[in-house]
Design a protein around this motif. Sequence first.
Motif, PDB file in Angstrom:
ATOM      1  N   VAL A 161      26.499  72.774  62.190  1.00 39.86           N
ATOM      2  CA  VAL A 161      26.948  71.467  62.665  1.00 39.86           C
ATOM      3  C   VAL A 161      28.293  71.572  63.383  1.00 39.86           C
ATOM      4  CG1 VAL A 161      27.708  69.177  61.923  1.00 39.86           C
ATOM      5  CG2 VAL A 161      25.644  70.166  60.960  1.00 39.86           C
ATOM      6  N   SER A 188      26.579  62.301  67.231  1.00 43.85           N
ATOM      7  CA  SER A 188      25.961  62.547  68.528  1.00 43.85           C
ATOM      8  C   SER A 188      25.807  61.247  69.305  1.00 43.85           C
ATOM      9  CB  SER A 188      24.600  63.222  68.323  1.00 43.85           C
ATOM     10  OG  SER A 188      24.015  63.523  69.555  1.00 43.85           O
ATOM     11  N   TYR A 230      25.473  64.199  61.713  1.00 43.31           N
ATOM     12  CA  TYR A 230      25.551  64.739  63.068  1.00 43.31           C
ATOM     13  C   TYR A 230      24.863  63.805  64.065  1.00 43.31           C
ATOM     14  CZ  TYR A 230      25.049  67.631  67.145  1.00 43.31           C
ATOM     15  OH  TYR A 230      25.093  68.093  68.434  1.00 43.31           O
ATOM     16  N   PHE A 259      28.758  70.550  67.267  1.00 42.44           N
ATOM     17  CA  PHE A 259      29.533  69.348  67.558  1.00 42.44           C
ATOM     18  C   PHE A 259      30.753  69.687  68.416  1.00 42.44           C
ATOM     19  CE2 PHE A 259      32.992  66.431  66.660  1.00 42.44           C
ATOM     20  CZ  PHE A 259      32.417  65.240  67.047  1.00 42.44           C
ATOM     21  N   LEU A 275      32.875  64.198  59.013  1.00 41.31           N
ATOM     22  CA  LEU A 275      31.864  65.156  59.440  1.00 41.31           C
ATOM     23  C   LEU A 275      31.989  66.412  58.596  1.00 41.31           C
ATOM     24  CD1 LEU A 275      29.625  65.858  61.514  1.00 41.31           C
ATOM     25  CD2 LEU A 275      31.415  66.817  62.952  1.00 41.31           C
TER      26      LEU A 275
END
Length: 184
Positions: free
Chosen positions: A45, A15, A11, A49, A39
């Motif tokens: 998460v 990011s 993550y 996200f 991912l």
Amino acid sequence: MPLPPTGPQTYAQWSDCLDRLASGLEDDACLAQMARGTLAWSGGVGPLFAQRLADEFNARLTRCSERLTRDLRAGADEASVVRAIVNARQSLFFLHRLAQLPAFAETLRSHLVREVRGFAERSQQSLEDSARADRSGRLRLLLQNNPLLRYDTLSLAAVPEAPAPAAAPAATPPAAPRRRNILI
């Protein structure tokens, strides 16, 4: 944080990619990096996200709308109108490619693709409604021949340039050989 050559995995790496996208300075490189990433959509998460990505999408669509409006107000000639539409299509094309990254969950991909399509349809309709005030019909014709809705057909290799305004020729072109037509 440097990204692995395979693309973002955690993550924190994703990011970082979203932060780089928000800067808008290295979109294509960032998109290529993200296309190689994966991912895990588990726990908190996925929603976190997805929200960050949706926020970036909304910011990009807002900037696209503002730029299109500004460019259309500034340009009075046909070349400026076409250039403004082509620029908007390029922005939508980038978002369309971003929305389809395989690392994203299918529901997120379909939602983002619908958002881009909906924006393009609303903007095209708004442009066409505005063109009704043009008595000559030239603006309506320009919008029909250069719709925003064709953003997803752009080529990755070459994004078309808007036509340059016509200028007086610098020199006369060489004469073509003359054809003779004989009628019997």
